[in-house]
Scaffold this active site. Structure first.
Site, PDB file in Angstrom:
ATOM      1  N   ARG A   1      -0.614  -3.693   6.661  1.00  0.00           N
ATOM      2  CA  ARG A   1       0.821  -3.663   6.400  1.00  0.00           C
ATOM      3  C   ARG A   1       1.445  -4.772   7.235  1.00  0.00           C
ATOM      4  O   ARG A   1       0.945  -5.115   8.304  1.00  0.00           O
ATOM      5  CB  ARG A   1       1.425  -2.314   6.787  1.00  0.00           C
ATOM      6  CG  ARG A   1       0.826  -1.113   6.072  1.00  0.00           C
ATOM      7  CD  ARG A   1       1.424   0.180   6.613  1.00  0.00           C
ATOM      8  NE  ARG A   1       0.902   1.359   5.918  1.00  0.00           N
ATOM      9  CZ  ARG A   1      -0.151   2.058   6.321  1.00  0.00           C
ATOM     10  NH1 ARG A   1      -0.795   1.716   7.430  1.00  0.00           N
ATOM     11  NH2 ARG A   1      -0.557   3.118   5.635  1.00  0.00           N
TER      12      ARG A   1
ATOM     13  N   LYS B   1       0.364   3.932  10.847  1.00  0.00           N
ATOM     14  CA  LYS B   1       1.440   4.920  10.813  1.00  0.00           C
ATOM     15  C   LYS B   1       1.114   6.090  11.731  1.00  0.00           C
ATOM     16  O   LYS B   1      -0.026   6.531  11.815  1.00  0.00           O
ATOM     17  CB  LYS B   1       1.643   5.425   9.380  1.00  0.00           C
ATOM     18  CG  LYS B   1       2.290   4.399   8.452  1.00  0.00           C
ATOM     19  CD  LYS B   1       2.602   5.011   7.106  1.00  0.00           C
ATOM     20  CE  LYS B   1       3.343   4.032   6.201  1.00  0.00           C
ATOM     21  NZ  LYS B   1       3.673   4.627   4.881  1.00  0.00           N
TER      22      LYS B   1
ATOM     23  N   HIS C   1       3.401  -6.771   0.904  1.00  0.00           N
ATOM     24  CA  HIS C   1       2.691  -5.513   0.655  1.00  0.00           C
ATOM     25  C   HIS C   1       1.790  -5.619  -0.568  1.00  0.00           C
ATOM     26  O   HIS C   1       0.761  -4.950  -0.650  1.00  0.00           O
ATOM     27  CB  HIS C   1       3.687  -4.362   0.483  1.00  0.00           C
ATOM     28  CG  HIS C   1       3.103  -3.028   0.799  1.00  0.00           C
ATOM     29  ND1 HIS C   1       2.734  -2.654   2.072  1.00  0.00           N
ATOM     30  CD2 HIS C   1       2.805  -1.967   0.002  1.00  0.00           C
ATOM     31  CE1 HIS C   1       2.239  -1.424   2.059  1.00  0.00           C
ATOM     32  NE2 HIS C   1       2.273  -0.993   0.822  1.00  0.00           N
TER      33      HIS C   1
ATOM     34  N   ARG D   1      -1.627  -6.539   0.408  1.00  0.00           N
ATOM     35  CA  ARG D   1      -2.422  -5.377   0.848  1.00  0.00           C
ATOM     36  C   ARG D   1      -2.998  -4.650  -0.366  1.00  0.00           C
ATOM     37  O   ARG D   1      -4.162  -4.244  -0.371  1.00  0.00           O
ATOM     38  CB  ARG D   1      -1.527  -4.459   1.679  1.00  0.00           C
ATOM     39  CG  ARG D   1      -2.136  -3.116   2.077  1.00  0.00           C
ATOM     40  CD  ARG D   1      -1.157  -2.420   3.023  1.00  0.00           C
ATOM     41  NE  ARG D   1      -1.285  -0.978   3.033  1.00  0.00           N
ATOM     42  CZ  ARG D   1      -2.104  -0.301   3.831  1.00  0.00           C
ATOM     43  NH1 ARG D   1      -2.903  -0.944   4.655  1.00  0.00           N
ATOM     44  NH2 ARG D   1      -2.128   1.018   3.805  1.00  0.00           N
TER      45      ARG D   1
ATOM     46  N   HIS E   1      -5.294   5.135   5.193  1.00  0.00           N
ATOM     47  CA  HIS E   1      -4.680   6.230   4.450  1.00  0.00           C
ATOM     48  C   HIS E   1      -5.139   7.572   5.021  1.00  0.00           C
ATOM     49  O   HIS E   1      -6.329   7.773   5.268  1.00  0.00           O
ATOM     50  CB  HIS E   1      -5.071   6.169   2.963  1.00  0.00           C
ATOM     51  CG  HIS E   1      -4.380   5.073   2.220  1.00  0.00           C
ATOM     52  ND1 HIS E   1      -4.833   4.587   1.009  1.00  0.00           N
ATOM     53  CD2 HIS E   1      -3.258   4.363   2.507  1.00  0.00           C
ATOM     54  CE1 HIS E   1      -4.032   3.632   0.595  1.00  0.00           C
ATOM     55  NE2 HIS E   1      -3.062   3.480   1.473  1.00  0.00           N
TER      56      HIS E   1
ATOM     57  N   TYR F   1      -5.880   3.219  -6.741  1.00  0.00           N
ATOM     58  CA  TYR F   1      -6.481   1.926  -7.082  1.00  0.00           C
ATOM     59  C   TYR F   1      -7.511   2.047  -8.193  1.00  0.00           C
ATOM     60  O   TYR F   1      -7.852   1.053  -8.826  1.00  0.00           O
ATOM     61  CB  TYR F   1      -7.095   1.290  -5.835  1.00  0.00           C
ATOM     62  CG  TYR F   1      -6.038   0.926  -4.823  1.00  0.00           C
ATOM     63  CD1 TYR F   1      -5.214  -0.175  -5.013  1.00  0.00           C
ATOM     64  CD2 TYR F   1      -5.835   1.709  -3.693  1.00  0.00           C
ATOM     65  CE1 TYR F   1      -4.222  -0.493  -4.103  1.00  0.00           C
ATOM     66  CE2 TYR F   1      -4.842   1.398  -2.775  1.00  0.00           C
ATOM     67  CZ  TYR F   1      -4.042   0.303  -2.996  1.00  0.00           C
ATOM     68  OH  TYR F   1      -3.056  -0.005  -2.101  1.00  0.00           O
TER      69      TYR F   1
END
Length: 316
Positions: A172, A194, A262, A265, A288, A297
């Site tokens: 990110r 995150k 983004h 990514r 994730h 994806y």
């Protein structure tokens, strides 16, 4: 992690002391125990503030424990309808409901109150938007051209290195700009994602070379424990500058509006999957928390999946 107390301050006029104390305890748990990302904490706090203000107006007085015990499904639906009327989208409404459920689950764990009204509220349906990946050639051209669009060589090298990290390592933009010299090892990156979660990402040779070139040309002393990427005055590089660079690259290369940092990514994950990468590995590389997030994806790279199906199925 420090706790944003704005929700307690803003809710002061809509709740009594007891409910306000419960809100404070809930936010402390979210930040210190569950380690939610600061932006999520802020959004949850804002959602609860708006809900308490709505209830205070709806019930004609400050929200109390008795108010919460008497909460009905109709009250929550009325609040959600009001937020919808304010042009809040389904994704944001789903977050609002998640915040409410989190707070009332906290109250139940504390033995304060059990609210059944939330169980009858359905989560708004969210249309799934597929990531828009660049082609391999577009991604390469984006990185190569980024270094050629700036008169100051060190700035061009900096922008190229950041963009290379987004595509070559799947970072990110916030993760790339948070890197320090100490996060770089010979062939591995230490990335803070995150919620402060750490992960290790392979540092491929082209990205390493781009970073090394930037460090060589940078006019600033880049201490190991300080942010690696700097603005022209030496401060921490703003993500907006990289976004503006991508806007220029879209114009020069004729890329679609979806070509953002983004999107690089997304391209990283899509191209890995297209070359046979497994979802679990891609999940770890992207940071994730859930595999279901990474599974999006599989819908992007349909051609590869159909090819695999044709090769593997007995009747293929």
């Amino acid at each position: 992690m420090s706790v944003d107390t704005s929700v307690m301050t803003d809710a002061a006029f809509a709740t009594d002391d007891f409910v306000r104390a419960q809100l404070a305890g809930w936010q402390t748990e979210l930040g210190a125990v569950r380690r939610l990302a600061p932006k999520t904490l802020e959004a949850y706090g804002r959602d609860l503030t708006q809900f308490m203000s709505f209830l205070a107006d709806h019930m004609g007085g400050p929200v109390t424990l008795k108010s919460l015990r008497e909460l009905r499904g109709a009250d929550i639906r009325a609040f959600m309808a009001q937020r919808r009327s304010e042009s809040l989208g389904s994704r944001s409404l789903a977050r609002v409901l998640s915040a409410l459920k989190s707070f009332f689950a906290y109250l139940e764990r504390q033995g304060v109150v059990s609210v059944e009204a939330l169980n009858v509220i359905r989560t708004p349906k969210i249309g799934r938007s597929l990531p828009k990946a660049l082609t391999v050639l577009e991604a390469r051209a984006t990185i190569d051209t980024a270094g050629e669009m700036e008169e100051r060589p060190w700035v061009g090298a900096r922008d190229m290195a950041v963009i290379a990290l987004c595509y070559g390592c799947g970072l990110r933009i916030s993760e790339a700009l948070a890197l320090t010299g100490a996060d770089l090892e010979a062939d591995v990156l230490r990335v803070t994602g995150k919620g402060g979660k750490m992960r290790m990402v392979p540092l491929i040779a082209p990205v390493r070379r781009a970073i090394d070139l930037y460090r060589e040309l940078s006019p600033f002393k880049l201490w190991p424990e300080e942010p690696l990427f700097r603005g022209v005055r030496g401060g921490v590089l703003s993500p907006r500058l990289i976004q503006l660079r991508m806007e220029q690259l879209r114009s020069v290369l004729g890329l679609p509006p979806s070509a953002t940092p983004h999107a690089l990514r997304h391209s990283f994950a899509t191209h890995l999957l297209g070359k046979g990468g497994d979802l679990r590995s891609i999940q770890e590389l992207l940071g994730h928390a859930s595999l279901s997030t990474t599974q999006i994806y599989t819908a992007v790279d349909t051609d590869r999946l159909l090819e695999s199906y044709a090769k593997a199925h007995p009747r293929g």
